[in-house]
Design an enzyme around this catalytic site. Structure first.
Site, mmCIF file in Angstrom:
data_model
loop_
_atom_site.group_PDB
_atom_site.id
_atom_site.type_symbol
_atom_site.label_atom_id
_atom_site.label_comp_id
_atom_site.label_asym_id
_atom_site.label_seq_id
_atom_site.Cartn_x
_atom_site.Cartn_y
_atom_site.Cartn_z
ATOM 1 N N THR A 180 0.913 -0.906 0.202
ATOM 2 C CA THR A 180 0.104 -0.239 -0.015
ATOM 3 C C THR A 180 0.814 1.531 -0.048
ATOM 4 O O THR A 180 0.917 2.227 -0.988
ATOM 5 C CB THR A 180 -0.908 0.251 1.270
ATOM 6 N N VAL A 181 1.870 1.339 0.847
ATOM 7 C CA VAL A 181 2.442 2.725 1.126
ATOM 8 C C VAL A 181 3.640 2.727 0.101
ATOM 9 O O VAL A 181 3.732 3.821 -0.274
ATOM 10 C CB VAL A 181 3.115 2.778 2.624
ATOM 11 N N LYS A 201 2.012 4.248 18.944
ATOM 12 C CA LYS A 201 1.816 5.462 18.489
ATOM 13 C C LYS A 201 2.243 6.588 19.542
ATOM 14 O O LYS A 201 2.935 7.538 19.471
ATOM 15 C CB LYS A 201 0.695 5.922 17.727
ATOM 16 N N LYS A 204 5.653 2.144 12.942
ATOM 17 C CA LYS A 204 5.615 2.386 14.442
ATOM 18 C C LYS A 204 5.891 1.358 15.204
ATOM 19 O O LYS A 204 6.459 1.500 16.337
ATOM 20 C CB LYS A 204 4.057 2.923 14.794
HETATM 21 P P1 NAP Z 1 1.718 -3.868 2.930
HETATM 22 O O1 NAP Z 1 0.715 -3.181 1.961
HETATM 23 O O2 NAP Z 1 1.347 -5.086 3.344
HETATM 24 O O3 NAP Z 1 3.252 -4.141 1.945
HETATM 25 C C1 NAP Z 1 4.452 -4.607 2.392
HETATM 26 C C2 NAP Z 1 5.278 -4.691 1.470
HETATM 27 O O4 NAP Z 1 6.541 -5.205 1.745
HETATM 28 C C3 NAP Z 1 4.873 -5.737 0.068
HETATM 29 O O5 NAP Z 1 5.289 -5.211 -1.092
HETATM 30 C C4 NAP Z 1 5.714 -6.947 0.597
HETATM 31 O O6 NAP Z 1 5.952 -7.666 -0.696
HETATM 32 C C5 NAP Z 1 6.871 -6.641 1.273
HETATM 33 N N1 NAP Z 1 7.337 -7.150 2.370
HETATM 34 C C6 NAP Z 1 6.661 -7.600 3.645
HETATM 35 N N2 NAP Z 1 7.782 -8.484 4.329
HETATM 36 C C7 NAP Z 1 8.889 -8.650 3.530
HETATM 37 C C8 NAP Z 1 9.853 -9.439 3.572
HETATM 38 N N3 NAP Z 1 10.440 -10.035 4.732
HETATM 39 N N4 NAP Z 1 10.910 -9.267 2.846
HETATM 40 C C9 NAP Z 1 10.703 -8.565 1.516
HETATM 41 N N5 NAP Z 1 9.555 -7.871 1.082
HETATM 42 C C10 NAP Z 1 8.458 -7.888 2.283
HETATM 43 O O7 NAP Z 1 2.003 -3.014 3.925
HETATM 44 P P2 NAP Z 1 1.757 -1.463 3.894
HETATM 45 O O8 NAP Z 1 0.245 -1.083 4.465
HETATM 46 O O9 NAP Z 1 2.184 -0.758 2.926
HETATM 47 O O10 NAP Z 1 2.449 -1.011 5.387
HETATM 48 C C11 NAP Z 1 3.812 -1.090 5.349
HETATM 49 C C12 NAP Z 1 4.391 -0.176 6.680
HETATM 50 O O11 NAP Z 1 4.158 1.214 6.844
HETATM 51 C C13 NAP Z 1 3.868 -0.982 7.964
HETATM 52 O O12 NAP Z 1 4.897 -0.736 8.948
HETATM 53 C C14 NAP Z 1 2.961 0.060 8.372
HETATM 54 O O13 NAP Z 1 2.754 0.045 9.755
HETATM 55 C C15 NAP Z 1 3.311 1.249 7.979
HETATM 56 N N6 NAP Z 1 2.022 2.107 7.596
HETATM 57 C C16 NAP Z 1 1.118 1.840 7.014
HETATM 58 C C17 NAP Z 1 -0.015 2.605 6.873
HETATM 59 C C18 NAP Z 1 -1.169 2.109 5.791
HETATM 60 O O14 NAP Z 1 -2.034 3.094 5.655
HETATM 61 N N7 NAP Z 1 -1.013 1.114 5.047
HETATM 62 C C19 NAP Z 1 0.076 3.785 7.377
HETATM 63 C C20 NAP Z 1 0.868 4.234 8.479
HETATM 64 C C21 NAP Z 1 2.024 3.313 8.528
HETATM 65 P P3 NAP Z 1 4.947 -8.328 -1.448
HETATM 66 O O15 NAP Z 1 4.169 -6.949 -2.198
HETATM 67 O O16 NAP Z 1 5.617 -9.249 -2.559
HETATM 68 O O17 NAP Z 1 3.720 -8.974 -0.800
HETATM 69 N N1 HSE Z 2 -4.004 0.161 11.628
HETATM 70 C C1 HSE Z 2 -3.721 1.258 11.708
HETATM 71 C C2 HSE Z 2 -5.176 2.147 11.986
HETATM 72 C C3 HSE Z 2 -3.271 1.700 10.394
HETATM 73 O O1 HSE Z 2 -6.165 1.525 11.891
HETATM 74 O O2 HSE Z 2 -4.993 3.527 12.153
HETATM 75 C C4 HSE Z 2 -2.292 2.956 10.418
HETATM 76 O O3 HSE Z 2 -1.227 3.102 11.241
#
Ligand code: NAP
Ligand code: HSE
Length: 428
Positions: A13-14, A205, A105
């Site tokens: 996603t990010v 957080k 986080k």
């Molecule tokens: P996500 O959609 O699950 O994406 C994770 C990515 O990392 C995927 O591309 C995955 O590969 C890759 N990955 C995961 N584990 C791996 C490993 N061991 N080796 C190599 N590649 C790996 O996660 P996300 O929602 O973008 O979140 C990413 C981070 O941002 C997290 O720490 C989350 O807490 C933080 N965050 C997210 C949000 C949000 O809105 N989503 C908001 C604030 C903070 P594949 O694509 O091949 O599966």
């Molecule tokens: N699971 C978290 C939330 C995503 O619902 O706010 C963002 O850190």
């Protein structure tokens, strides 16, 4: 103009949002930092997976060391999530002199001190704006915007999933279970929503915000945590009748040198700006001795809002590179942490009791409050719709947590009280 090369760990996603912004806004970014920013390599788990954004396949790798050991890469942007493996990757990247931007986080709340120490040792930057509040620039605000003030209170709605659930319960009278199921179907809540609904995500957080706000090292274990899984439709309805909304609030407070920090469902006056923060939105209220009240509001998650914070951090790293000041702006807490005891943590409380409907009940209950020196603001008794007994809603004046614990323990053995149905902190 030598390009700055980025190793992106994660294209979910990010990560996808980060590539969209860096490529889509390249001209603007170059004007701000004076050189091109190139996404050189992208780490994923599964290279064969279909991606939502086209990227040259030779940039993709499933081996983190291709990024960590590449001397051409200046900055590692970590948006893959996870804790132990990710910590290993980040420490190894810092060891090799690479700057780090992360949205993680979980990692920063648990291992931030070690990571920031390594960064300082290697004169590297570590930025983590997206780790709290997604697209809200709250970390930079606490470090820089409030550098001239002394913060006394931070209250945050920092978890979008739980705020969505509580908003739906409040606006539609739905039950916790119904809304949680819907949030999962819509993809807001994880398949395993435990860390969101039990308050752990918000606690991590708040540990980060507390550290920055009070300039003392707050750890996850310092945060007293209670989630929303026991909030009922009845609690929300009764709260509304008395002029309150229930929100999962992170509350970090300081009086003189003493700090308390918690995450708990809280009754907040409808007139408080945090009570109007609905759905998946986040908000952080900050009170400073000099500035008074401030509030920061926005999307706490999602591809583009979160990527905005990540790429802003990247811009900060590149500006530091140009000025040759990397590693000199890492925030290091410099105050000693002194936590309040339960005797020193004071707030108003809301208590809902299921009691016998007969003479003398109120007298027995108020006697218990008096014995523990808890003063009452209001007491409302009402018949119960489903049985012949009564329910009493009590709002206290400010009472310390230890005294409230003693009151509740005494209630357990009071024959006229059938059940302590709910207890909430009250704010506003
Ligand atoms: P996500 O959609 O699950 O994406 C994770 C990515 O990392 C995927 O591309 C995955 O590969 C890759 N990955 C995961 N584990 C791996 C490993 N061991 N080796 C190599 N590649 C790996 O996660 P996300 O929602 O973008 O979140 C990413 C981070 O941002 C997290 O720490 C989350 O807490 C933080 N965050 C997210 C949000 C949000 O809105 N989503 C908001 C604030 C903070 P594949 O694509 O091949 O599966
Ligand atoms: N699971 C978290 C939330 C995503 O619902 O706010 C963002 O850190």
């Amino acid at each position: 103009m030598k390009p700055v090369k980025v190793g992106l760990m994660g294209m979910g996603t990010v990560g996808t949002g980060v590539i969209r912004l860096v490529e889509g806004y390249q001209e603007d970014l170059q004007k701000q930092v004076g050189s091109p920013i190139l996404i050189e390599r992208v780490l994923v788990q599964d290279r064969s997976k279909a991606r939502r954004y086209n990227i040259e396949s030779e940039k993709l790798t499933d081996n983190a060391w291709d990024i960590i050991n590449d001397p051409e890469i200046d900055v590692v942007v970590e948006v893959m999530g996870g804790i132990e493996t990710t910590k290993e990757f980040i420490l190894a990247a810092l060891e090799r002199g690479k700057h780090v931007v992360t949205a993680n986080k979980d990692l920063m709340a648990l291992h931030g001190t070690e990571i920031l120490a390594k960064a300082a040792q290697k004169s590297c930057d570590v930025y983590y704006e997206a780790s709290v509040g997604g697209g809200i620039p709250i970390i930079r605000t606490l470090i820089e915007g409030f550098s001239s003030d002394r913060i006394t209170k931070i209250m945050g709605i920092v978890n979008g999933t739980t705020n969505y659930i509580l908003t739906k319960m409040s606006q539609e009278g739905a039950s916790y279970e119904e809304v949680l199921k819907e949030a999962q179907q819509l993809g807001y809540a994880e398949a395993d929503p435990t860390s969101d609904v039990e308050g752990l995500d918000a606690a991590r957080k708040m540990a980060i915000l507390g550290t920055l706000g009070f300039r003392a090292n707050m750890e996850l274990a310092d945060v007293q945590v209670k989630g929303i899984s026991r909030v009922s439709k009845e609690d929300i309805l009764y709260g509304q009748r008395l002029g309150y909304e229930i929100k999962l609030l992170g509350i970090a407070e300081r009086q003189d040198d003493l700090i308390s920090i918690s995450v708990q469902p809280t009754m907040i006056k409808k007139t408080h700006p945090l009570a109007t923060v609905n759905g998946v939105f986040n908000a952080v209220y900050v009170h400073g001795e000099a500035v008074g009240e401030t509030m920061f509001y926005g999307r706490g998650a999602g591809e583009m809002p979160t990527a905005t914070s990540v790429v802003a951090d990247l811009v900060a790293v590149v500006k530091n590179l140009k000025l040759g000041v990397n590693g000199q702006r890492v925030f290091v807490p410099y105050k000693e942490k002194k936590l309040k005891t339960d005797e020193q943590i004071a707030s108003k409380y809301y208590i809902l009791l299921h009691v016998a409907d007969k003479a003398g009940v109120l007298a027995k209950i108020t006697q218990v409050f008096a014995e523990h020196e808890v003063s009452l603001e209001s007491v409302v008794q009402q018949p119960n719709a489903t049985h012949a007994d009564a329910e009493i809603i009590i709002i206290t004046h400010d009472a310390n947590k230890a005294s409230m614990g003693k009151v509740l323990a005494s209630f357990e053995s009071l024959d006229v009280i059938y059940e302590i149905k709910s207890v909430y902190r009250v704010e506003g």
